[in-house]
Design a protein around this motif. Sequence first.
Motif, mmCIF file in Angstrom:
data_model
loop_
_atom_site.group_PDB
_atom_site.id
_atom_site.type_symbol
_atom_site.label_atom_id
_atom_site.label_comp_id
_atom_site.label_asym_id
_atom_site.label_seq_id
_atom_site.Cartn_x
_atom_site.Cartn_y
_atom_site.Cartn_z
ATOM 1 N N ALA A 49 0.826 -1.210 0.000
ATOM 2 C CA ALA A 49 0.000 0.000 0.000
ATOM 3 C C ALA A 49 0.859 1.258 0.000
ATOM 4 N N SER A 60 0.935 4.042 -3.017
ATOM 5 C CA SER A 60 0.482 5.412 -2.757
ATOM 6 C C SER A 60 1.610 6.446 -2.745
ATOM 7 N N LEU A 87 -4.848 -0.938 1.898
ATOM 8 C CA LEU A 87 -5.091 -0.018 0.788
ATOM 9 C C LEU A 87 -5.996 1.128 1.247
ATOM 10 N N VAL A 113 -6.141 4.228 -1.236
ATOM 11 C CA VAL A 113 -5.941 3.678 -2.584
ATOM 12 C C VAL A 113 -7.229 2.976 -3.020
ATOM 13 N N TYR A 155 -9.729 0.397 -4.961
ATOM 14 C CA TYR A 155 -9.508 -0.978 -5.404
ATOM 15 C C TYR A 155 -10.848 -1.643 -5.734
#
Length: 227
Positions: A18, A22, A46, A51, A53
């Motif tokens: 992650a 990022s 995440l 982030v 997904y």
Amino acid sequence: MGISAKEEEVFGSSYSAAIYISRILRLPAPKNKVFVLGETGVEQELQSENVPYIGGTDPAYRREVENSDYTSIADESALDPDVGIVLTGLDFHPSYLKYSLAMAYLRRGAKFLATNIDSTLPNAGSLFPGAGATTAPLILASGQEPLALGKPSQAMMDAIEGKFQFDRSKACMIGDRLNTDIQFGIEGKLGGTLCVLTGVSKKEEFLAEGVAVVPGAYVDQLGDLLG
């Protein structure tokens, strides 16, 4: 076991992935979405880095493949145009549909990452398929190798050092696997490496002549450190 530890001191391979996505890859939005082959632990990390997904534990991907899926994947109508990364981890619910979608994203140019590529997972006194076993079919199908963000990747070591600002010469890597834990410490130029023999690797593996990865020390079990 009396070891004082806080959540922020734990740095797992999913968190490493992650962080890499990022803060290092930093793909421009909206092409920064991740297609996940993995469980909720990957998703949570995440989320902690904001982030986006798809995949993962979504029930929509935990089903049998249907005839219509072949057509929609082939003409890309089933693909999310914003997916720019395929991330694999330990997945307890792999499916042909997930692998087909992941392969399609890779063929379209998505970056291929893996939380780790451990071949086995010690559990209940035996060995079970690890995260690398989840990744292996996709490697074979796509012909691509992922960038692994777990041990022994030095991208993970750099991320840890960046967060904790520790002195490598005063750190010791403790682990039970030669080709991940111990190799991680050696390549990271840590002050020491300690192999614990209650896991995957056995003493005979590193006492033989010509072995490339040899720990600085070993103990039969972690409790031996208590004296």
